[in-house]
Enzyme design. Structure first.
Site, PDB file in Angstrom:
ATOM      1  CG  ASN A 111      -6.381  -0.922   1.285  1.00  0.00           C
ATOM      2  OD1 ASN A 111      -5.704  -0.423   0.385  1.00  0.00           O
ATOM      3  ND2 ASN A 111      -5.833  -1.435   2.381  1.00  0.00           N
TER       4      ASN A 111
ATOM      5  CG  HIS B 103      -3.220   3.483   2.494  1.00  0.00           C
ATOM      6  ND1 HIS B 103      -3.646   3.119   1.223  1.00  0.00           N
ATOM      7  CD2 HIS B 103      -3.273   2.349   3.247  1.00  0.00           C
ATOM      8  CE1 HIS B 103      -3.932   1.834   1.221  1.00  0.00           C
ATOM      9  NE2 HIS B 103      -3.725   1.349   2.430  1.00  0.00           N
TER      10      HIS B 103
ATOM     11  CB  CYS C 152      -0.944   0.004   1.198  1.00  0.00           C
ATOM     12  SG  CYS C 152      -2.119  -1.373   1.166  1.00  0.00           S
TER      13      CYS C 152
END
Length: 331
Positions: free
Chosen positions: A288, A258, A117
């Site tokens: 996500n 994020h 990520c």
């Protein structure tokens, strides 16, 4: 252009989200879960899933084309293509190389960066280094992932969280005073490697009938540990990046974190002392999207008029590895 004065400036942004939507109501029909349970714990209402027969590079291509159009650039203007991803089309070659061919970027060198990520921020840091040292004048930097390909759709602790998407920025070399990437910092802690990972499919445990049957090619995660370390780590590195840039938190116009989980985003904002109206949140729409998360949110914020010339934007991300990072950019 003198190397000592050169800085990387974001010239354009672009993003791509698959058209297929999976809502929490869809998941209710697949799993023992509910819209309320998912929303309260994650803030996610829906996520996008890449259609069968398409690969990561297909999403990245559309994001790249939009970013280049925004920057007023052609593919042959690019010196480098650097993609943050953990879901390349193939083990090798890199998805960046596949994308290079799709774009017709015949003058660029290309490679992938694997930092989960935090992949986009790692790719951004590498591209920034090339530009600052004069090894490149322009770079296409992407975060692009199709984590739906790595999900066990019977595991409600993970399959509710992730979606697919791609985001891109075009960087250019500039001597325009204070504009551009003011700082970018990266960190890792490999002692958490198995807290969030895919157990099989690499050289240690190649694919075989047993690993496939046991769903070992899908994401395994200790969510509580990720939450605890993520908030603290992103706060610390954000403060360090701001200090290195010579910027106070009060000068930050927008924070783009994020998009892993709304509770993480809210906790981070509270620890930084930043009001939520200064924080970009789109996790409700996309879940996500791993390395795509930050550049997709950045592109949406720009296109919505939330970023104006002179604004200082703080980017931060946290992912498997553990790997995390932060960047401070003046537009």
């Amino acid at each position: 252009m003198s190397g000592a004065q050169r800085r990387s400036v974001i010239l354009g942004t672009g993003s791509e989200l698959p058209t297929k939507v999976i809502t929490n109501q869809d998941l209710e029909r697949m799993l023992e879960t509910s819209d309320e349970w998912i929303t309260v714990r994650t803030g996610i209402k829906q996520r996008r899933v890449l259609e069968e027969g398409k690969g990561n590079a297909d999403m990245a291509y559309h994001a790249a084309v939009r970013a280049m159009a925004d920057a007023g650039m052609e593919a042959n203007d690019l010196d480098a293509i650097i993609m943050g991803t953990v879901t390349p089309d193939y083990l090798f070659p890199s998805s960046a190389c596949v994308l290079e061919d799709m774009l017709g970027a015949r003058k660029a060198f290309s490679f992938d960066v694997n930092a989960a990520c935090a992949g986009f921020l790692n790719a951004l840091a590498v591209a920034d280094s090339f530009i600052r040292t004069g090894r490149a004048r322009t770079a296409l930097v992407l975060g692009s992932d199709a984590l739906s390909r790595l999900l066990n759709w019977d595991d409600r602790s993970t399959c509710i969280l992730f979606g697919d998407g791609a985001g891109a920025v075009v960087l250019g070399a500039s001597e325009n005073g204070d504009r551009g990437i003011l700082s970018v910092l990266l960190r890792t802690d490999g002692s958490y490697a198995k807290t969030l990972y895919v157990p099989a499919g690499g050289s240690l445990r190649p694919a075989n009938p047993e690993t496939v049957q046991n769903n070992e090619h899908t994401i395994t995660m200790n969510g509580k540990e990720v939450f605890k370390v993520a908030v603290r780590s992103m706060e610390e590195i954000s403060r360090q990046a701001l200090k290195e840039a010579g910027i106070d938190l009060e000068q930050v116009s927008l924070v783009i974190p994020h998009q892993a989980n709304r509770r993480i985003i809210v906790a981070l904002a509270e620890r930084l002392g930043v009001p939520m109206e200064k924080v970009v949140v789109n996790v409700d729409k996309y879940g996500n999207t791993s390395a795509a998360s930050v550049p997709v949110a950045l592109d949406e914020a720009r296109r919505e008029g939330r970023i104006k010339p002179g604004d200082v934007v703080l980017l931060n991300a946290f992912g498997a590895g553990f790997a995390w990072g932060a960047a401070v950019v003046r537009f």
